[in-house]
Design an enzyme around this catalytic site. Sequence first.
Site, short mmCIF file in Angstrom:
data_model
loop_
_atom_site.label_atom_id
_atom_site.label_comp_id
_atom_site.label_asym_id
_atom_site.label_seq_id
_atom_site.Cartn_x
_atom_site.Cartn_y
_atom_site.Cartn_z
N HIS A 1 0.74 9.24 -4.51
CA HIS A 1 0.77 9.12 -3.04
C HIS A 1 2.00 9.82 -2.42
O HIS A 1 1.88 10.72 -1.62
CB HIS A 1 0.79 7.65 -2.65
CG HIS A 1 -0.38 6.86 -3.16
ND1 HIS A 1 -1.68 7.09 -2.78
CD2 HIS A 1 -0.43 5.84 -4.04
CE1 HIS A 1 -2.49 6.24 -3.39
NE2 HIS A 1 -1.78 5.47 -4.17
O1 RIB Z 1 -0.22 3.11 -0.34
C1 RIB Z 1 0.68 3.86 -1.13
C2 RIB Z 1 2.08 3.66 -0.67
O2 RIB Z 1 2.46 2.30 -0.85
C3 RIB Z 1 3.12 4.46 -1.48
O3 RIB Z 1 4.22 4.74 -0.66
C4 RIB Z 1 3.51 3.50 -2.57
O4 RIB Z 1 4.84 3.75 -3.06
C5 RIB Z 1 3.50 2.19 -1.82
O5 RIB Z 1 4.72 2.07 -1.15
#
Ligand code: RIB
Length: 306
Positions: free
Chosen positions: A236
Amino acid sequence: MLKEKRPIIIDTDPGIDDAVALSIALNHPKLDVKLLTTVAGNVNAHKTTENTLKLVSFFDKQVPVAKGCDKPLLIQLEDSADIHGESGMDGYDFPEAIAKALDVHAVEAMKDCILKSTEPITLVPIAALTNIALLFSMYPETKQNIKEIVMMGGSLARGNTNTSAEFNTYVDPHAAQIVFQSGVPIVMVGLDVTSTAVLTKNEIEKIKEFGEVGNMFYSLFQHYRGGSLQTGLKMHDVCAIAYLTDPELFTVQETFIEIALDGPAAGATVADLKMKYHDTTNAVVCLDIDIPAFQQWVVLNLEKIN
Ligand code: RIB
Ligand code: CA
């Protein structure tokens, strides 16, 4: 002639996918990381700060780290230790951090950094937007010297918390509302795109060979529950870094984003994609990513660190 490095502040909650993002950002020739600020999210703010300091020390970087908010603005913290482990970065025994956090709050550190900068700063939040919302509320004058926000968060499709909300906007929907209403240009790299940005066994086996950096990530990846080794690990946060250095990897659209503040979809980022209900836009949202090119980009940039 090498283009000037882009000055950025990363707001983060390591978090194993944050660790990939920070590692590439701290070592990328196009980026000048002026400050790292931490916030409660994946795990509590003490742990996210410790983890950030461990990464800065691991890469021997002289980048200041400032601890931020311990909880969302109005609601209780719901963390995601189930995804990242109790420490937030389970799986690798980092040496004790040499670096120490600044003795000022992240919001003060961001304000000072932004107002002193001779070039507009890009904010890169890859966590809940609590610190950013407080910055804009307490020091609105900082907006004049912010180029844009490039954030990992939100979703144009399913959520990963309730059916609609992505974790970062779910943790603090009120902060997200303040940021999306701030008037500061936003690029939203949402869950619908980042969930497809996976590292498969093929990339992970290559990364394993990159010395101690490779060993560190290979070990962390055995504990990361954002996807799986069989279906691919969801990268992500590093998508926001990829957007900064190689925006051509993404397909984007301008739109208007509203935030659901409560109820079963609390934290959802609702996009007026056909612009039927708004005359102006408040965000550029990513619609797609070139997955093979992204995978190659991650491997190449991790190899270069080693
Ligand atoms: O949904 C993904 C996000 O949430 C990313 O930033 C992961 O590190 C969590 O913080
Ligand atoms: Ca994160």
